[in-house]
Design a protein around this motif. Structure first.
Motif, short mmCIF file in Angstrom:
data_model
loop_
_atom_site.label_atom_id
_atom_site.label_comp_id
_atom_site.label_asym_id
_atom_site.label_seq_id
_atom_site.Cartn_x
_atom_site.Cartn_y
_atom_site.Cartn_z
N PRO A 181 -49.96 27.19 14.49
CA PRO A 181 -51.35 26.44 14.63
C PRO A 181 -52.32 27.43 15.36
O PRO A 181 -53.18 27.77 14.38
CB PRO A 181 -51.52 25.43 15.96
N SER A 227 -55.16 29.34 12.90
CA SER A 227 -57.15 29.42 12.92
C SER A 227 -56.93 30.76 12.35
O SER A 227 -58.09 30.77 12.33
CB SER A 227 -56.77 29.33 14.45
N SER A 269 -54.72 14.80 16.90
CA SER A 269 -54.92 15.89 18.21
C SER A 269 -56.12 16.78 17.65
O SER A 269 -57.00 17.43 18.52
CB SER A 269 -53.46 16.44 18.70
N SER A 270 -56.08 17.34 16.78
CA SER A 270 -57.42 17.70 16.34
C SER A 270 -58.68 17.93 16.27
O SER A 270 -59.31 18.44 16.90
CB SER A 270 -57.33 18.70 15.03
N ILE A 299 -60.99 18.87 19.45
CA ILE A 299 -61.39 19.88 17.92
C ILE A 299 -63.11 19.31 18.78
O ILE A 299 -64.03 19.55 19.07
CB ILE A 299 -61.70 20.18 17.09
N PRO A 323 -60.94 25.69 16.87
CA PRO A 323 -59.78 25.50 16.53
C PRO A 323 -58.26 26.65 17.38
O PRO A 323 -57.72 25.97 17.65
CB PRO A 323 -60.09 26.03 15.52
N LEU A 354 -53.24 21.89 11.23
CA LEU A 354 -54.09 21.22 12.20
C LEU A 354 -55.04 21.94 11.87
O LEU A 354 -56.02 21.04 12.28
CB LEU A 354 -53.32 20.90 12.82
N PRO A 355 -55.37 22.78 12.35
CA PRO A 355 -56.98 23.02 12.67
C PRO A 355 -57.17 23.36 11.40
O PRO A 355 -58.54 23.14 11.74
CB PRO A 355 -56.41 24.90 13.64
N TYR A 402 -57.68 25.10 20.36
CA TYR A 402 -57.38 23.63 19.86
C TYR A 402 -55.04 24.26 19.34
O TYR A 402 -54.47 23.29 19.95
CB TYR A 402 -57.34 22.85 19.09
N SER A 403 -55.45 25.55 19.27
CA SER A 403 -54.22 25.90 18.94
C SER A 403 -53.39 26.25 20.56
O SER A 403 -51.89 26.18 20.09
CB SER A 403 -54.29 27.25 18.16
#
Length: 407
Positions: A149, A153, A234-235, A239, A246, A28-29, A249-250
């Motif tokens: 995540p 990252s 969501s990423s 972000i 990143p 995801l990141p 976000y994680s």
């Protein structure tokens, strides 16, 4: 000794189940940087994620009956090896089209670990013991959305997005070692005698006519779909719209996953005290209410990131009670075809999840609102289905109460 064996089984099954989601959550990141590296649009990058989900849905419908026919371990070996090969290919992909195709094959391998461990739980336990083992399995499974995540990252910053696929290759190798050394076969030869392709087709027909089974499956499906909507978008929202790094976000993603998993650990205890069905009714109602409040606040102009994160944290806590309990209830009366039932459940849930991600993607506008609306819509549908399927005095409630009294 029994407690030690119970926990060891949960750890092994949880790790096998987490390999596929690990390949999603670490990824995801990297989505924005994959687009930049391969000169691909946001839609094309999301297609690589969708391909993985579609493969997870398609593959489960095959792995489940096969595991009923040949045992649980052989299809797990095959799936892990296919996943490993797909991971190598993804790490070396020269363009987005190749990555999409290889993500599909990687997903076909990953789904063995998604469907078969649920069947193993049903092989070993029913009732509250099954709910307890399922929640412990999810505790180990939670390593993925909490740590993946964040570790992803770090890897992306250190070695670039391709390092993510080398990391999940290592996870697949670890899964193969655990499968070979620590997990016994739970479906003996005598239990496979009546399992065949014709029997699998008949079992699917039986399950598709079982409205209570389907009701429970779709309660869980829409609950999971609401999380998939967050997972897929969501990423980009956090972000690109809110400006998180990143790594930040994680942490945000991990907080919601921790809520889901932390509360899920009370499933067995609450089911033992109140019963599985009443617990699910309350939890799915709480989840839908929190998500409706979140959407209403967003529409009213309260779009601050802390508001969204806080309400998602509370909502996903409720969801942590819904998902394992509905899985146990759905499989309760289908022990003889647990692999097939688990496969159909997984396939339907991933199809609903993939469709939800696609629908939300149609309305992407750079803000969080389409994502929140998708999450809320799925939560409300789960609530409405629960009102119908788990109505007081219904067949499912009697079944759950009988299992509760026996255990």
């Amino acid at each position: 000794m029994r407690q030690h064996h119970f926990f060891r089984t949960a750890v092994i099954l949880g790790l096998l189940s987490a390999i596929g989601p690990f390949a999603i959550d670490m990824y995801l990141p990297a989505l924005p940087s994959i687009g930049a590296s391969l000169h691909a649009s946001t839609g094309a990058v999301l297609a690589s994620l969708m391909a993985f989900f579609i493969a997870l849905g398609i593959g489960q419908i095959i792995y489940g009956p096969v595991s009923d026919m040949v045992g649980r371990k052989p299809p797990l070996y095959f799936g892990l090896l296919l996943f490993a090969a797909g991971s190598v290919g993804c790490a070396l992909a020269p363009d987005i089209q190749t990555l999409i195709v290889l993500r599909f094959f990687q997903g076909l391998g990953a789904c063995a670990g998604m469907v078969i461990p649920r069947a193993v739980v049903r092989d070993l336990h029913t009732g509250n013991d099954a709910a307890r083992l399922m929640s412990l399995l999810m505790l180990v499974f939670s390593v993925s959305p909490i740590l993946a995540p964040l570790s992803g990252s770090f890897l992306i910053e250190w070695q670039g997005w391709r390092a993510v696929f080398w990391a999940v290759l290592v996870a697949a190798v670890l899964g193969l070692v655990l499968l070979a050394t620590s997990l016994p076969e739970t479906r003996g030869r005598e239990e496979r005698v009546n399992s065949s392709v014709a029997g699998a087709l008949a079992a699917y027909g039986e399950l598709l006519r079982d409205v209570h089974f389907l009701g429970l499956v779709f309660i869980g499906a829409f609950g999971i779909a609401s999380f998939f909507a967050y997972l897929a978008h969501s990423s980009f929202v956090l972000i690109e719209h809110y400006g998180l790094t990143p790594r930040q976000y994680s942490f945000a993603f991990a907080a919601n996953a921790a809520s889901f998993i932390g509360v899920s650990q009370f499933t067995g205890r609450l089911a033992g005290r109140f019963g599985l069905v009443p617990m699910v009714r309350v939890a799915v109602g709480g989840y839908a209410l929190v998500m409706v409040v979140l959407l209403a606040l967003n529409l009213a102009g309260f779009t601050q990131l802390p508001v969204m994160i806080a309400l998602l944290f509370v909502g996903y806590g409720f969801l942590g009670l819904v998902v394992p309990a509905t899985a146990v209830l759905a499989l309760e009366e289908h022990g003889a075809i647990a692999g097939t039932a688990s496969a159909l459940m997984g396939t339907l849930q991933f199809v609903v999840g993939a469709l939800t991600m696609w629908v939300v993607g149609l309305f992407v506008n750079g803000t969080a609102r389409p994502m929140i609306a998708g999450i809320t819509g799925a939560a409300v549908l789960a609530f409405l289905l629960a009102r119908i399927t788990l109505r007081k005095g219904g067949h499912v409630q009697r079944m759950a109460e009988q299992a509760h009294s026996v255990s």
